[in-house]
Write an enzyme that holds these catalytic residues in place. Structure first.
Site, PDB file in Angstrom:
ATOM      1  N   GLU A 157       0.810  -1.230   0.178  1.00 37.62           N
ATOM      2  CA  GLU A 157       0.008   0.083   0.068  1.00 37.62           C
ATOM      3  C   GLU A 157       0.709   1.300   0.037  1.00 37.62           C
ATOM      4  OE1 GLU A 157      -2.554  -0.587   3.377  1.00 37.62           O
ATOM      5  OE2 GLU A 157      -3.991  -1.598   2.263  1.00 37.62           O
ATOM      6  N   ASP A 204      -8.254  -8.803   4.716  1.00 36.52           N
ATOM      7  CA  ASP A 204      -8.163  -7.807   5.558  1.00 36.52           C
ATOM      8  C   ASP A 204      -9.131  -7.588   6.575  1.00 36.52           C
ATOM      9  OD1 ASP A 204      -6.973  -5.568   6.374  1.00 36.52           O
ATOM     10  OD2 ASP A 204      -7.639  -4.249   4.652  1.00 36.52           O
ATOM     11  N   GLU A 225     -12.518  -1.502  12.386  1.00 37.77           N
ATOM     12  CA  GLU A 225     -12.521  -0.724  10.939  1.00 37.77           C
ATOM     13  C   GLU A 225     -13.608  -1.376  10.174  1.00 37.77           C
ATOM     14  OE1 GLU A 225      -8.588  -1.334   8.668  1.00 37.77           O
ATOM     15  OE2 GLU A 225      -9.688  -0.399   6.985  1.00 37.77           O
TER      16      GLU A 225
HETATM   17  C1  BDP Z   1      -6.252  -1.869   6.052  1.00 45.73           C
HETATM   18  C2  BDP Z   1      -6.305  -0.470   6.646  1.00 45.73           C
HETATM   19  C3  BDP Z   1      -5.171   0.402   6.249  1.00 45.73           C
HETATM   20  C4  BDP Z   1      -3.978  -0.338   7.003  1.00 45.73           C
HETATM   21  C5  BDP Z   1      -3.701  -1.666   6.536  1.00 45.73           C
HETATM   22  C6  BDP Z   1      -2.566  -2.228   7.074  1.00 45.73           C
HETATM   23  O1  BDP Z   1      -7.297  -0.100   5.801  1.00 45.73           O
HETATM   24  O2  BDP Z   1      -5.568   1.602   6.935  1.00 45.73           O
HETATM   25  O3  BDP Z   1      -2.792   0.371   6.700  1.00 45.73           O
HETATM   26  O4  BDP Z   1      -4.700  -2.446   6.727  1.00 45.73           O
HETATM   27  O5  BDP Z   1      -2.809  -3.063   7.679  1.00 45.73           O
HETATM   28  O6  BDP Z   1      -7.025  -2.687   7.064  1.00 45.73           O
HETATM   29  O7  BDP Z   1      -1.345  -1.828   6.949  1.00 45.73           O
END
Ligand code: BDP
Length: 649
Positions: free
Chosen positions: A265, A344, A372
């Site tokens: 990401e 996730d 989340e």
């Molecule tokens: C996701 C989130 C994001 C996090 C990512 C992570 O949306 O904000 O940075 O995981 O685990 O669930 O790095």
């Protein structure tokens, strides 16, 4: 007692302890913590800390051959005795006595040895030091600002951090990572010129046996050190990290180590230099090793710019594809931190196949206490049963070890902040507590843990309150699942902030999170025969179980298979009717929980009660919105009427 008595361990929890004569033997900072706790209880409830003479509670550091965090507890001849080999174990022993309450001083029992099943039980805080323009101060945080950082710096007043350390010790957590895994420019400097701020936090957490960890950017040698590369095999880079580690340990002698999100990401990582993730992790492990630290290297690596038309780049496959081939290549001081599911933190996912595929790697399981995707602490969603299912999963079937046995460490993304109730939704405290206790003993019964949380949070709660709390919490995860995305398909949330329904919210975006609903059916074909092949990442019996829609468990059906709406589940209902019915059931359950809570108004402190009541209003509103959007969407897509005539075209 500490001014933040809105969580477990209010002064009343120490009532039974206070009325005694307690002898404490041992020295050191954590024994000091034990002494303070007992002394405070005595001030409030009578009793005293004695130096000699008779006593009815003995808390003693001895050379009993116990491990670092272990303790024993026994009761004989009217005396309760706790022993440990150091202050850390003794502190855990004290909290054990507090959990037992009056029972700790009743009857007799032989010596019991208590020890954690896991070495490290950590909370990762996704806290930004400076407020981030999009993510705010705490990324995915639903409990106010950071406990550690304020206005771009470490807080000046650490009273709340101290209280936090105490809560964590009382549920067995022994490590905290104090900053976000997405490391922005300001936060990067915590590693170097701003390490003093980390040291100040570590000083406050240390008396509770909690070690401090730091998330670092893989590009640090470039962005902080001015080097031209961050290549992990480059000697200058390795030396830079070794020097950085020396500086960190000079400031924080018991520093826990680094946490790294790399090549994920948008975060930098070893792929830039054509190196593997083992190369990256091992370089950091080598820098930390002389000081006894470890690197937590996250396995959350996937392509977040994938083409939605191309089903072969299945995001669910990514962690296994990247990491399973590296089994055996990670250094002893490198821990691979694996999200519990392949996607996730959805309300329902299969257990990550990585956890069964890396026997020669030190593994940590990562769960998400911050809600989340499970209601953002506006909905009550107690995750104990879900985590317990994950930890009880046996990747090789009944005869093999469970995930709880395979993982040497457990990590949760924290759900706490500077909210007066710590977690926004006061009932979300139960998630934090349950995580700690399951991390200590992954095979613990989560409902017993919930009993503990209730007992410690509402000492001497009448039976009606205990029953009411169980009624709203016990089934809350399944209730949430019923009104949100069905049968393991996941997402269907609004993009960006991830709160509230949007069935196609991520359907045409590049994040790899699709349900593939069309007029004929829904679900992702992850079989080996006709789909992405994800099912084959499991060993038998699971690869076989998941491969066929006939044997795949109902709750994961749409995660593994694309099926027609008329497909009959093992429950006997069609998929489409299941979608309709469970949305109605979920709303009815949320409404019922709201009623139960309203009926507890005379038993719960007014501000506490009001905060939860206010959240229930939003939960019921949100649940109805989910029901109506999901049901309308599938009614129109499929054209199949509801068998009970509740839905109108
Ligand atoms: C996701 C989130 C994001 C996090 C990512 C992570 O949306 O904000 O940075 O995981 O685990 O669930 O790095």
């Amino acid at each position: 007692m500490n001014g933040f008595d809105t969580a477990w361990l209010p002064p009343e929890a120490f009532g039974p302890l206070g009325a005694r004569r307690t002898l404490i033997r041992g020295s050191g900072p954590l024994v000091g913590t034990v002494r303070d706790e007992v002394a405070r209880a005595c001030e409030r409830f009578g009793g005293e800390v004695v130096r000699d003479g008779s006593y009815d509670l003995l808390l003693e550091v001895t050379d009993g051959g116990l491990g670092a965090e272990e303790f024993t507890c026994a009761r004989e001849g009217g005396t309760t005795t706790v022993t440990a080999s150091n202050g850390h174990g003794l502190l855990y022993g004290l909290f054990h006595v507090v959990r037992l309450g009056a029972q700790a001083f009743t009857g007799g029992w032989p010596r019991e040895v208590h020890r954690p099943a896991t070495e490290l039980r950590m909370l990762d805080h996704w806290d930004n030091v400076a407020v981030h323009p999009v993510m705010g101060q705490v990324e995915r945080g639903y409990a106010g600002g950071s406990l550690f950082w304020r206005e771009g710096r470490a807080r000046e007043d650490f009273a709340r951090v101290r209280a936090y350390g105490r809560l964590l010790a009382a549920c067995g957590i022994n490590a905290v990572c104090v900053n976000n895994v997405n490391v922005h420019a300001v936060e990067a400097r915590l590693l170097t010129d701003r390490i003093g701020e980390v040291a100040a936090i570590a000083d406050v957490l240390r008396p509770y046996g909690v070690r401090t960890h730091l998330a670092v950017t893989f590009a640090a040698p470039v962005v902080l050190g001015g080097l031209s590369t961050a290549d992990p095999l480059e000697p200058a880079v390795r030396e830079w990290w070794a020097a950085a580690a020396r500086t960190v340990y000079a400031a924080v002698p018991d520093f826990g180590g680094f946490v790294v999100k790399a090549d994920s990401e948008g975060q930098p990582g070893p792929f830039t230099y054509g190196r593997s993730h083992a190369d990256g992790a091992n370089m950091l492990a080598a820098a930390l090793a002389p000081h006894g630290g470890t690197v937590h290297w996250r396995a959350f690596v996937y392509d977040h710019r994938q083409d939605w038309r191309d089903r072969t780049t299945d995001r669910a496959r990514a962690a296994y594809d990247h990491f399973a081939p590296l089994d055996g290549e990670f250094a002893a001081g490198a821990v691979l931190q694996v999200k519990h599911g392949p996607m996730d933190f959805q309300v329902r996912e299969p257990v990550s196949p990585v956890l069964g595929a890396m026997p020669r790697t030190r593994l940590a399981v990562e769960v998400q206490a911050t809600q989340e995707y499970t209601g953002q602490q506006r909905h009550v969603c107690w995750l104990g049963p879900m985590w317990s299912e994950v930890l009880g999963f046996r990747p090789e079937g009944e005869s093999g070890p469970s995930v709880g046995e395979l993982a040497r460490e457990l990590v949760a993304v924290s759900n706490a902040g500077d909210d007066p109730f710590w977690t926004g939704h006061p009932l979300a405290q139960a998630n934090l507590y349950t995580f700690g206790r399951l991390a200590w003993r992954p095979d613990a019964d989560p409902y017993r843990v919930l009993d503990e949380w209730i007992g410690l949070t509402f000492p001497s709660a009448p039976a009606r309150l205990v029953e009411g709390l169980h009624a709203v919490l016990d089934g809350s995860w399944r209730t949430y699942e019923k009104y949100t995305a069905p049968l393991g398909v996941g997402f269907m949330v609004q993009s960006g902030h991830h709160y509230g329904p949007s069935v196609d919210g991520y359907e045409y975006s590049p994040w790899g999170t699709y349900h593939f609903a069309d007029r004929d059916g829904i679900g992702v074909d992850r079989s080996a025969a006709t789909g992405t092949g994800y099912a084959a990442q499991y060993a038998e019996p699971w690869s076989g179980v998941y491969e066929s829609a006939g044997t795949c468990p109902d709750e994961l059906l749409l995660f593994f298979h694309h099926v027609p709406y008329g497909h009959v589940l093992s429950s006997g209902r069609t998929v489409i009717q299941h979608i309709y019915d469970t949305r109605f059931d979920g709303v009815a359950e949320a409404e019922k929980a709201r009623r139960v809570w309203a009926g507890l108004v005379d038993l719960v402190e007014p501000a506490w009660h009001a905060r939860v009541a206010e959240r229930f209003e939003e939960q019921v509103r949100g649940a109805r919105e989910w029901r109506d959007q999901v049901n309308s969407y599938f009614l129109r897509k499929s054209g199949v009427p509801d068998a009970h005539g509740r839905l109108i075209h």
